[in-house]
Design a protein around this motif. Structure first.
Motif, mmCIF file in Angstrom:
data_model
loop_
_atom_site.group_PDB
_atom_site.id
_atom_site.type_symbol
_atom_site.label_atom_id
_atom_site.label_comp_id
_atom_site.label_asym_id
_atom_site.label_seq_id
_atom_site.Cartn_x
_atom_site.Cartn_y
_atom_site.Cartn_z
ATOM 1 N N ILE A 227 0.834 -1.199 0.000
ATOM 2 C CA ILE A 227 0.000 0.000 0.000
ATOM 3 C C ILE A 227 0.870 1.251 0.000
ATOM 4 O O ILE A 227 0.629 2.209 -0.746
ATOM 5 N N ILE A 228 1.904 1.237 0.871
ATOM 6 C CA ILE A 228 2.794 2.399 0.921
ATOM 7 C C ILE A 228 3.501 2.594 -0.418
ATOM 8 O O ILE A 228 3.661 3.717 -0.904
ATOM 9 N N SER A 229 3.899 1.472 -1.023
ATOM 10 C CA SER A 229 4.555 1.573 -2.337
ATOM 11 C C SER A 229 3.603 2.178 -3.357
ATOM 12 O O SER A 229 3.993 3.015 -4.182
ATOM 13 N N THR A 230 2.351 1.755 -3.280
ATOM 14 C CA THR A 230 1.362 2.298 -4.214
ATOM 15 C C THR A 230 1.151 3.786 -3.981
ATOM 16 O O THR A 230 1.015 4.578 -4.925
ATOM 17 N N VAL A 231 1.131 4.179 -2.670
ATOM 18 C CA VAL A 231 0.945 5.600 -2.350
ATOM 19 C C VAL A 231 2.096 6.423 -2.919
ATOM 20 O O VAL A 231 1.886 7.460 -3.566
ATOM 21 N N GLU A 254 -8.410 6.487 -1.958
ATOM 22 C CA GLU A 254 -8.744 5.070 -1.834
ATOM 23 C C GLU A 254 -7.670 4.323 -1.044
ATOM 24 O O GLU A 254 -7.970 3.469 -0.199
ATOM 25 N N GLN A 255 -6.428 4.639 -1.319
ATOM 26 C CA GLN A 255 -5.341 3.965 -0.601
ATOM 27 C C GLN A 255 -5.341 4.348 0.877
ATOM 28 O O GLN A 255 -5.067 3.520 1.754
ATOM 29 N N ALA A 256 -5.644 5.626 1.188
ATOM 30 C CA ALA A 256 -5.722 6.043 2.582
ATOM 31 C C ALA A 256 -6.832 5.308 3.315
ATOM 32 O O ALA A 256 -6.702 4.937 4.486
ATOM 33 N N VAL A 346 12.305 3.775 4.955
ATOM 34 C CA VAL A 346 11.866 3.945 3.565
ATOM 35 C C VAL A 346 12.911 4.788 2.821
ATOM 36 O O VAL A 346 13.338 5.837 3.319
ATOM 37 N N ARG A 347 13.315 4.329 1.638
ATOM 38 C CA ARG A 347 14.342 5.025 0.849
ATOM 39 C C ARG A 347 13.747 5.504 -0.475
ATOM 40 O O ARG A 347 12.761 4.947 -0.975
ATOM 41 N N ASP A 348 14.377 6.518 -1.054
ATOM 42 C CA ASP A 348 13.923 7.025 -2.350
ATOM 43 C C ASP A 348 14.597 6.230 -3.468
ATOM 44 O O ASP A 348 15.288 5.231 -3.222
ATOM 45 N N THR A 349 14.390 6.676 -4.703
ATOM 46 C CA THR A 349 14.913 5.934 -5.849
ATOM 47 C C THR A 349 16.437 5.916 -5.893
ATOM 48 O O THR A 349 17.041 5.042 -6.512
ATOM 49 N N ASP A 350 17.055 6.866 -5.214
ATOM 50 C CA ASP A 350 18.514 6.911 -5.173
ATOM 51 C C ASP A 350 19.083 6.128 -3.994
ATOM 52 O O ASP A 350 20.306 6.135 -3.768
ATOM 53 N N GLY A 351 18.197 5.475 -3.217
ATOM 54 C CA GLY A 351 18.658 4.693 -2.075
ATOM 55 C C GLY A 351 18.886 5.492 -0.817
ATOM 56 O O GLY A 351 19.429 4.973 0.166
ATOM 57 N N GLN A 352 18.478 6.778 -0.804
ATOM 58 C CA GLN A 352 18.666 7.608 0.371
ATOM 59 C C GLN A 352 17.445 7.498 1.289
ATOM 60 O O GLN A 352 16.301 7.507 0.824
#
Length: 752
Positions: A227-231, A254-256, A346-352
């Motif tokens: 769900i978090i990934s979808t958000v 809807e996800q919330a 939780v990390r962003d697309t750059d791994g941070q």
């Protein structure tokens, strides 16, 4: 902070195409914004795959929840049936024991206790019937047990009626009917068989319930991650495609809603500990609404009382990327709960790292149940240990108590007689203390007699004077004309001892200990303010010290078993728990008044005995003991001191004696001298061949043999074991020479 939250939004244009080229030194945010992403309205495989996985996980979680709830209900049902079956066995065994006590002593309270337990059996059977009425085969089994219990009720009541009509028949006091044993054994066997099946069923359901819980937890965790990934994916799509903003907003709502339907509290916080998301379950668990929680520091909101533990957990989470454990948290109403926290970085697309996802569950009730189970297991272990110690101590006390009679005959001087009286009194108190230990470990109540508070306080004052440090002064204040109380002297002595020891420990530099007793009448107003107090005349003891006092934060916990503020190895946490148990068993009440640094006062109220019944006086002249007529007695005991003193005592009173140290040796002697041996006096707990096996072999060799069974492990099992194989006479250890000689004379005078 998440860089996506502060990035500017690209305005919508008719030609939604990226610029032809970007300057080499353009800022990263601008480059990220100008990158072309597909619209969220376009059907592409990644988004569809997330939705499919989410639906699968939600369905799996729903199925796991159904399995967990169903199996958990079966576990609870089995526990109820097992508890009721054990309660039925306990009531039958207790009623049988009290009936036998009444047959032996003609003590009406025992008969009343027996009848009271018998009256509880129909209710227990009815509860079992309601629990099992929908289970195939179990009503028939319950019918068999109910029929046996009905016969047992009739047999118990009839035996009590016959005893009341028959008067003081000594032989009838020690004889137990075969029908009673058969019924008790049959009830125990059927209940045990049923209980065994229920325990097997319980293990099956418990395993399934645990599997369901594990599966449900993993499904929920996986679903939350999806769900978090979808958000996050939706927010990214919203940034990339301005045209799809309305559709993305609907999707986020809807996800919330899905997150709000989760049973666990789901919280998202940034790396600065500020809360950014707070679902409905978090509102229900902690009491704060999302509007109140979002934007606040999670450390100050939930961990005001456990910040060091939170700091350690947060450091481990940032270092390892995840953390799972139990930690104390505080609700809005100030109540502290135990939470199981599962945190993921939780990390962003750059791994941070950009945020922390937390899934919290309240496990306070589960921890309480676990603590209660551990306490019950510890008390059970203490009971087993106390039983073994009691057996050894009784064997130590037995020669002392039986030697008194021999020494009285050998030393007729008045001064020597006083010394012997002191030795006998001390040995008897030791035997009573052993019974007290067993009584606390097994929850038994002592024998209540009229007790003088003044005598009790004076006796205890001598103990304090002799054993406490000289820096602690003791003052006894007993009001004139104080009433007697109905109680167990040994237990009341233990109450004063435990409170005084606590007072001594609270005064390491010395101080004053005051013990007072006075009359008071509890009225209805006072009884309403103190729910454990009953109206009527009471004797109130006050134990006051000038020590360090008790902090208000722990004052409500001091009577809990195993709660102690002393260092490891210096306190068991059972002293005040014992006090509370004894006061409750005497129908009294207890109150505590304390201020840190100002000392402590324990106020104990016991119902007064105002009928002026005096304490039975101890005869000053020794009783005339019956002599033997040269009968040969086979004495069997593994303790050498018990054998020797028993032999000396029996020989001095006209008996001949053969000695054996175990059952095998005794059986060999009995085979050689069967024609001469008039009676076998045997201990029940011995190596090689114990007393039960010996009695069984003796009765097999000679059904008419006279056996007097004795044991220092007086928990009721010894009596039942001896009676179950046909032994009619039982003698608890330690016993006086008078008790043994009178019992021997009584048995030898009766025909076999």
């Amino acid at each position: 902070m998440n860089p996506l939250r502060n990035s500017p939004v690209r305005p919508h244009s008719a030609a939604d195409t990226p610029p032809a080229a970007a300057p080499p030194n353009s800022p990263p945010a601008r480059r990220a914004i100008s990158t072309k992403f597909p619209s969220v309205t376009m059907p592409y495989p990644g988004f569809r795959l997330l939705l499919v996985l989410l639906l699968i996980v939600m369905f799996g979680g729903f199925c796991s929840k159904h399995v967990f709830v169903s199996e958990h209900e079966q576990v609870r049902h089995s526990h109820q049936i097992i508890d009721e079956l054990q309660s039925i066995q306990t009531l039958v065994a207790a009623a049988e024991s009290e009936r036998r006590g009444f047959m032996l002593t003609n003590d009406e309270p025992m008969a009343a206790a027996c009848e009271a337990r018998v009256a509880l059996l129909p209710g227990k059977l009815e509860h079992v019937r309601r629990l099992t009425e929908s289970s195939p085969g179990q009503p028939d089994r319950l019918g068999e047990i109910a029929a046996l219990v009905g016969k047992k009720q009739t047999q118990l009541r009839e035996s009590i009626r016959l005893r009341r009509q028959g008067g003081d028949n000594t032989a009838q006091q020690v004889e137990f009917t075969r029908d009673g044993r058969i019924l008790t054994t049959a009830i125990r066997q059927r209940c045990a068989a049923w209980e065994s099946e229920e325990r097997a069923r319980l293990l099956q359901h418990t395993g399934r319930s645990e599997n369901g819980a594990v599966a449900m937890t993993w499904f929920v965790a996986t679903g939350i991650v999806l769900i978090i990934s979808t958000v996050f994916f939706s927010f990214t799509a919203l940034r990339r495609e301005w045209v799809a903003r309305p559709q993305a907003n609907v999707q986020l709502r809807e996800q919330a809603e899905l997150l709000d339907k989760a049973r666990d509290a789901i919280i998202v916080r940034d790396l600065d500990l500020r809360i950014t998301y707070w679902n409905k379950s978090a509102e229900r668990l902690y009491g704060w609404t999302a509007e109140e929680a979002v934007g606040r520091s999670i450390s100050g909101l939930l961990y005001g009382r456990s910040r060091p533990a939170f700091a350690r957990a947060n450091a481990e989470l940032l270092a390892q990327g995840e953390w799972m454990g139990e930690i104390l948290q505080t609700r809005k109403d100030g109540r502290t709960i135990v939470a199981e926290v599962r945190g993921t970085l939780v990390r962003d697309t750059d791994g941070q790292p950009v945020a922390v996802l937390l899934i919290n569950s309240d496990i306070s009730e589960r921890k309480k149940i676990e603590d209660q189970l551990l306490r019950a297991q510890r008390v059970e272990s203490i009971g087993e240990l106390a039983g073994g110690i009691a057996h050894d101590l009784n064997n130590v006390l037995a020669p002392i108590m039986m030697s008194i009679s021999l020494l009285r005959r050998a030393t007729p001087g008045a001064n020597e007689q006083r010394i012997l009286n002191t030795i006998e009194s001390s040995a008897q108190r030791g035997a009573d203390l052993v019974k007290q230990v067993l009584g606390f470990a097994r929850g038994a109540e002592g024998h209540h007699i009229p007790v003088s508070p003044r005598q009790l306080a004076d006796d205890f004052a001598s103990v304090v004077t002799e054993t406490f440090p000289k820096s602690v002064t003791c003052e006894i204040l007993v009001a004139p004309g104080v009433w007697q109380i109905l109680g167990d002297p040994t237990q009341l002595h233990q109450v004063l001892l435990n409170l005084s020891v606590n007072a001594r420990d609270a005064m390491p530099a010395g101080g004053r200990l005051t013990i007072s007793a006075e009359n008071t009448v509890v009225d209805q107003h006072y009884a309403k303010l103190n729910q454990t107090a009953r109206t009527g005349p009471h004797v109130v003891f006050k134990v006051t010290d000038t020590g360090t006092g008790i902090p208000a934060a722990i004052r409500d916990k001091i009577f809990d078993p195993f709660f102690t503020t002393k260092e490891v190895g210096k306190g068991t946490g059972l002293g005040l728990a014992t006090v509370a148990t004894i006061v409750r068993n005497h129908g009294g009440f207890i109150q505590v008044y304390s201020e840190p640094g100002q000392g402590t006062t324990f106020k104990l109220g016991f119902p007064a005995e105002t009928k002026n019944r005096g304490v039975p006086s101890t005869p000053t002249a020794p009783a005339v003991l019956p002599l033997g007529a040269g009968e040969l007695i086979l004495v069997v005991d593994d303790e050498n001191s018990v054998r020797v003193i028993t032999q000396q005592m029996l020989v001095s009173y006209g008996y001949r004696v053969l000695l054996a140290s175990n059952g095998a040796e005794a059986m060999a002697l009995y085979t050689q001298h069967q024609a001469e041996i008039a009676l076998v006096l045997t201990d029940m707990m011995m190596p090689v061949m114990d007393g039960t096996a010996l009695c069984r072999e003796l009765l097999r060799a000679n059904p008419g043999v006279r056996i007097l069974a004795a044991s220092g492990y007086n928990d009721g099992n010894s009596v039942r074991s001896a009676v179950s194989i046909g032994v009619r006479y039982f003698l608890p250890k330690p016993c006086t020479a008078e008790a043994m000689l009178k019992t021997l004379r009584q048995i030898l005078s009766n025909p076999t």
